[in-house]
Design a protein around this motif. Structure first.
Motif, PDB file in Angstrom:
ATOM      1  N   UNK A  91      17.746  89.724  79.821  1.00  0.00           N
ATOM      2  CA  UNK A  91      18.592  89.985  78.658  1.00  0.00           C
ATOM      3  C   UNK A  91      17.767  90.530  77.496  1.00  0.00           C
ATOM      4  N   UNK A  92      16.585  89.983  77.307  1.00  0.00           N
ATOM      5  CA  UNK A  92      15.683  90.475  76.258  1.00  0.00           C
ATOM      6  C   UNK A  92      15.304  91.927  76.528  1.00  0.00           C
ATOM      7  N   UNK A  93      15.042  92.252  77.785  1.00  0.00           N
ATOM      8  CA  UNK A  93      14.714  93.629  78.161  1.00  0.00           C
ATOM      9  C   UNK A  93      15.864  94.583  77.868  1.00  0.00           C
ATOM     10  N   UNK A  94      17.095  94.067  77.879  1.00  0.00           N
ATOM     11  CA  UNK A  94      18.272  94.891  77.569  1.00  0.00           C
ATOM     12  C   UNK A  94      18.496  95.004  76.064  1.00  0.00           C
ATOM     13  N   UNK A 129      30.317  89.630  72.050  1.00  0.00           N
ATOM     14  CA  UNK A 129      30.986  90.263  73.194  1.00  0.00           C
ATOM     15  C   UNK A 129      30.028  91.149  74.005  1.00  0.00           C
ATOM     16  N   UNK A 130      29.121  91.834  73.326  1.00  0.00           N
ATOM     17  CA  UNK A 130      28.154  92.687  74.032  1.00  0.00           C
ATOM     18  C   UNK A 130      27.213  91.845  74.894  1.00  0.00           C
ATOM     19  N   UNK A 131      26.787  90.696  74.336  1.00  0.00           N
ATOM     20  CA  UNK A 131      25.922  89.792  75.089  1.00  0.00           C
ATOM     21  C   UNK A 131      26.643  89.273  76.327  1.00  0.00           C
ATOM     22  N   UNK A 132      27.899  88.852  76.162  1.00  0.00           N
ATOM     23  CA  UNK A 132      28.668  88.336  77.299  1.00  0.00           C
ATOM     24  C   UNK A 132      28.843  89.396  78.380  1.00  0.00           C
ATOM     25  N   UNK A 133      29.064  90.646  77.964  1.00  0.00           N
ATOM     26  CA  UNK A 133      29.224  91.740  78.921  1.00  0.00           C
ATOM     27  C   UNK A 133      27.930  91.933  79.711  1.00  0.00           C
ATOM     28  N   UNK A 134      26.798  91.950  79.026  1.00  0.00           N
ATOM     29  CA  UNK A 134      25.503  92.118  79.704  1.00  0.00           C
ATOM     30  C   UNK A 134      25.232  90.949  80.648  1.00  0.00           C
ATOM     31  N   UNK A 135      25.560  89.746  80.229  1.00  0.00           N
ATOM     32  CA  UNK A 135      25.363  88.568  81.063  1.00  0.00           C
ATOM     33  C   UNK A 135      26.237  88.638  82.314  1.00  0.00           C
ATOM     34  N   UNK A 136      27.482  89.067  82.147  1.00  0.00           N
ATOM     35  CA  UNK A 136      28.386  89.227  83.290  1.00  0.00           C
ATOM     36  C   UNK A 136      27.855  90.275  84.263  1.00  0.00           C
ATOM     37  N   UNK A 137      27.354  91.387  83.733  1.00  0.00           N
ATOM     38  CA  UNK A 137      26.792  92.433  84.586  1.00  0.00           C
ATOM     39  C   UNK A 137      25.594  91.915  85.374  1.00  0.00           C
TER      40      UNK A 137
END
Length: 72
Positions: A18-21, A46-54
């Protein structure tokens, strides 16, 4: 800070991905159950949740591929 929405990540590898993103680790805490480990705290957006889901979906598909390969 009392109304702050945060999300706790317990796996260092996931926190690193996540940090890399581009998501900033806002702080770390000691894991209360396993005090030799850290918990990584991120802003819950919301952006964090989307990245986590991906990331989660990517890991699930990798695990399914490995399982299918092992069954053959």
């Amino acid at each position: 800070m009392e109304n702050e929405k945060v999300y706790r990540i317990f796996r260092a590898k996931t926190a690193g991905e996540l940090h890399d993103k581009g998501f900033k680790i806002i702080r770390t805490e000691t894991n209360k159950s396993l005090p030799w480990l850290k918990v990584f705290i991120f802003d819950d957006t919301p952006e964090f949740r989307k990245a986590l889901t991906e990331l989660s979906h990517k890991k699930e598909s990798q695990n399914q591929k490995i399982t299918k390969e092992n069954e053959q």
